[in-house]
Design an enzyme around this catalytic site. Structure first.
Site, short mmCIF file in Angstrom:
data_model
loop_
_atom_site.label_atom_id
_atom_site.label_comp_id
_atom_site.label_asym_id
_atom_site.label_seq_id
_atom_site.Cartn_x
_atom_site.Cartn_y
_atom_site.Cartn_z
N ARG A 296 0.74 -1.27 -0.03
CA ARG A 296 0.06 -0.06 -0.04
C ARG A 296 1.01 1.32 0.02
NH1 ARG A 296 -5.11 -2.42 3.74
NH2 ARG A 296 -5.79 -3.57 2.11
N TYR A 440 -6.10 -1.49 -6.82
CA TYR A 440 -5.71 -2.66 -6.33
C TYR A 440 -5.18 -2.22 -4.88
CZ TYR A 440 -1.11 -1.22 -9.11
OH TYR A 440 0.02 -0.76 -9.48
N GLU A 441 -4.37 -3.50 -4.42
CA GLU A 441 -4.17 -3.41 -2.90
C GLU A 441 -5.09 -2.75 -2.06
OE1 GLU A 441 -1.65 -5.16 -2.33
OE2 GLU A 441 -0.64 -4.96 -4.54
N GLY A 442 -6.57 -3.17 -2.28
CA GLY A 442 -7.33 -2.79 -1.34
C GLY A 442 -8.04 -1.49 -2.40
#
Lengths: 593, 593
Positions: A296, A440-442
């Site tokens: 993140r 992406y990555e949450g």
């Protein structure tokens, strides 16, 4: 295809004038030998590598994309060669553990490297970037045997890594995942399942690819508490590190995507592939979180990198393209028309890019130093405070910086006008590449829930208050300085507003948890601005003191004033939206949509 | 590839319940035979054509793009056949002049046709769309001879048209254009120059292409007062309308672009091409403005079309995809997880799309009826008032609707998460296609200057006050109704704020004209919201009265409440940004950037 000039002066300003990077690192035994000259030399070399080796591949890689032949993927022309140079120059090992061949340098330096790499090409940089995440995860959770086998090659970069989380029916909700791991007699596991959206999932840039895979053991309970983590190599290494048999972990297809064309987004089929457990059974998600938090931050750095490169090229264009006279009279009377930088709205777009890039640089480099403290500081209280700041601000770095990057790369297109929409000019690629960083990555919506629900309300605001105390200390220290009031007053004001807004949402959430989801996204932008206002006020203070030294500080001061005049005020709208609550979201019944 | 269901019920709501389209048209002799059934039948057929013939080509056309062979361009598979059906069904001639073979139907109907076509595919629709602009321009400014020769085939759609304005060194600033026209002995002109970014500039869908070209006569003065307009056919028609010799107006290249791949964006070289003067010498820009204003409305309709199609598909996905439990407890306990429509932030994105689509529909259909009044109403005062509204609000339609469309198509991607970034799912194409709508036909920054500088301050606010009086009348009429206060109060409030903000900027602009450019973009969003708040309040009134009749009205009311709670408040930030003035834009010197 434009240009990229590593912003060395600004990086040095942040590392040495805004932050005392040298002094802070010297408090840590592991980094006691760091000094300004060493830091600058490494950052300069990183910038050279990024601008001369990686940047020239960014546009050609986008146009060519990755090629799937059978189950083997070829990266675009030049990618493999550039990666070889990266490995040989030792960049992969910069901040890795010396015990496994790393250089043991601070995260702060790795972070600077990644800023420049991300400006040069986020798609190329994801190959080493994900490898570094895999290194982190194995380093923290792997057994000594796994570490001995895998880390040396991940440290050098000879092998690359991936994160295999997402499946066709689940991305955000990993509790639904179905991939299975059954134990073999030799202590390994047989893993079967389909993983999608695997970045850098298959390629020809390294001799081996180390997949970190989430799967369920036979006795696993449902949901997130039944997920375990495995290391699944493409080629199973022999004890001496040489490559053994090909593991049945194959790329079944590559996705066609809006952007990051030159990074292979693979569907990976595991067909009884051999894997080894990393960490404890059923604790895979926690182990993976190490990697996800680092990722993140990495995505936030992509946001900074893209904002900077789009700014640099828009600025150059705005000083070269002539079109229309300024409303207030000719600025370039010797030309047929004025340079478009004369037009206030073009300046607004350029200054927005600049203020968001420089604000992000201050914030992320500060954060990297907090991570260095968390990892390496001898004082436990310092480590704890740093860890809290990192936990609180990780979702802000991820979401606020990438939302800004999407806005700013779009400003870059708009400054170019119709020419921005044309592929050749390179500006539209930055928009397409930036778009994935919000997902992406949450997704940024998930980040907002993480911020408000978990990081803020989840500990009754303790971490937020701790960061707020840092802001308050600055306000109190400089509130008496008349020259600083134009910065300190709005900073204090936004700090107060964040406090009140948080209280209000917290009270409402006790009645209805959906109030958190209804407020979280605008709340995230408000807190993001509080953080940026803090760093811009700090930068303004230095610039005020040094403005007579050279124009660098005058520009910094002008950009700070622009930030407070034109960007911070958007919080007025977001606060109203955050306060508006859940009622107007829930009145609409599902079947009316 | 998703789906498109023409929103007939909502179109009928706008045309017959919100607006009295039938009654208004009946006041006009040219449209006295219009009735609700005829209107509905035509709109229904338009929707069928758009959804069944055009929509299936949108994604395949994007993937295939246009092909240049020598100087000839082939449109994607199926485009030519669909266009043939379009011509044969008579859609091209819908609102054209009966004197030249048109059906003479109101603009209101053509507008509804274009909503559905733009949802189906903006890139395909630009082929007939630009032709219609060329028809308008020739119809208004061409000599009887030119009209007789060109209009019949443009009306049927057998020939298509283009607008050739932009040159490599000038887009916004047409005063810089260099293409030259020299008179021939036969009354025609020889035209030489290079035009770029010519949409629908060359293709195989029609037997002839009629270019409307801006160029300079030999005696032309510099700047915008020396530009003349010419009609330059690809094939020079014989007097009987048959095709004669090939004119040297050739496509030299096609641009590779971020979106609208299936519309040929051509570089057109004119190498002594024969052209005929349209209108007066040196008055070409004024003549072209007819076409540009129509085109700006057309671009606004692209914004509506894209917002609607992205909404429809995001909504469907949000009702099918399960992921995570609602924070407030399971909404679909029989499933492994809840449908994502249960999550407040997903609802926020869907409702934003819906509120912007329905607001845009109300606004644009009202505007189309204003254009019908301007063109066909027997009462001169009505025509004048309508013309003023159209002039004032054209930049809002163009810019506000396309900025909203870009936001909303991005929400569509975000609702899909990672799957939104994947080409196959179709959602990212809407973003790429929407991006150009903020740029072409005058960038949205140029629209903002047109609105604030020319349309508002240019006549001392007269047109804005006239529209404000319409808003005030509604506020006064319904302010006494307690049920309406939740809508009328914020509407009155934003109306007051627009008035004060306009006064303030006007005063500042008298000191420094750059204040206009510094405020124009946020000002535009504030005025756009005043317009939307007005139409949403009107729709809310109807929905309040009929909410017990069926859920359609309950949904309308819920969406209205969402608009006032969550979208209108963004004006709080924009007002502060507009008021912040030019100082922080000008402190930064050009060489500091």
């Amino acid at each position: 295809m434009g240009q990229y000039i590593p912003p060395l002066r600004d990086i040095q300003f942040v590392m040495h004038e805004l932050l005392d990077t040298e002094g802070t690192l010297k408090q840590m035994p592991a980094h006691a030998d760091m000094d300004v000259d060493t830091i600058n030399a490494i950052v300069e070399e990183a910038g050279k590598f990024a601008s001369s080796i990686v940047f020239p591949l960014n546009q050609s890689g986008d146009l060519e994309g990755c090629t799937l032949n059978g189950t083997e993927v070829t990266a675009p022309k030049g990618y493999k060669e550039a990666y070889k140079q990266y490995v040989e120059a030792g960049w992969a090992s910069l901040s890795c553990d010396p015990e496994y061949g790393g250089q043991g340098l601070p995260i702060s330096l790795n972070n600077a490297l990644y800023e420049t790499l991300n400006s040069a090409s986020i798609a190329w940089t994801m190959y080493p970037g994900l490898s570094h995440g895999a290194y982190d995860c194995l380093h923290e959770h792997g057994s000594d045997e796994l570490k001995g086998l895998y880390l040396p090659k991940l440290v050098t970069g000879e092998w690359t890594g991936t994160m295999c989380l997402t499946e066709p029916h689940c991305g955000t909700d990993l509790g639904l995942l179905r991939s299975k791991a059954t134990p073999n007699d030799d202590g390994s596991y047989s893993i079967t399942g389909t993983k999608i959206f695997i970045s850098s999932g298959e390629h020809d840039m390294a001799e081996n690819i180390i997949h970190l895979v989430l799967a369920r053991l036979p006795d696993a309970e449902k949901g997130t508490k039944g997920i375990s983590l495995f290391v699944v190599p493409k080629f199973i290494p022999n004890a001496d590190g040489s490559l053994g048999e090909r593991n049945p972990v194959f790329c079944a297809r590559l996705e066609h995507k809006m952007g990051i064309h030159s990074n292979a987004t693979a569907e990976i089929n595991l067909d009884g592939a051999k894997g080894w457990l990393v960490g404890q059974p059923h604790k895979g998600l926690q182990a993976m979180f190490v990697m996800m938090n680092a990722a993140r931050l990495g995505v936030g750095m992509q946001g900074l990198g893209l904002t900077e490169i789009s700014y640099q090229n828009a600025r150059t264009y705005a000083k070269e393209r002539i079109q229309m006279r300024a409303l207030s009279g000719a600025k370039n009377p010797e030309k047929e028309a004025d340079f478009i930088i004369a037009h206030p709205d073009v300046r607004r777009m350029l200054l927005t890019q600049r203020a968001y890039a420089e604000g992000a640089r201050a914030f992320t480099y500060w954060m990297a130093l907090e991570i260095d403290k968390e990892l390496s500081h001898p004082d436990e209280a310092v480590r704890k405070a740093a860890a809290d700041n990192v936990a609180l601000l990780t979702p802000i770095i991820k979401a606020f910086l990438t939302d800004n990057a999407f806005e700013c790369t779009n400003h870059g297109v708009q400054v170019f006008g119709g020419h921005g929409f044309i592929t050749d000019n390179g500006m539209e690629q930055y928009v397409r590449d930036a778009r994935i960083t919000q997902i992406y990555e949450g997704t940024n919506g998930v980040q907002a829930l993480d911020l408000l629900g978990r990081k803020v309300l989840g500990d009754m605001g303790a971490k937020l208050r701790a960061f707020g105390d840092i802001v308050k200390a600055f306000v109190e220290e400089h509130g008496v300085n008349p020259a600083m009031q134009e910065f300190v007053n709005p900073l204090g004001d936004i700090g107060d507003k964040v406090g009140k807004l948080t209280m209000e949402i917290g009270m409402k959430a006790m009645q209805n948890q959906d109030e958190v989801g209804a407020a979280s996204v605008p709340y995230q932008r408000v807190v993001g601005h509080m953080v940026f206002a803090y760093f811009w006020a700090r930068m303004a203070k230095i610039a005020l003191e040094k403005q007579d030294q050279d124009d660098f500080y005058k520009a910094k001061l002008a950009t700070a004033r622009f930030y407070f005049a034109k960007l911070l005020p958007e919080t007025a709208g977001y606060i109203r939206q955050a306060r508006a609550g859940v009622a107007s979201l829930n009145e609409m019944q599902d079947d009316w949509f």
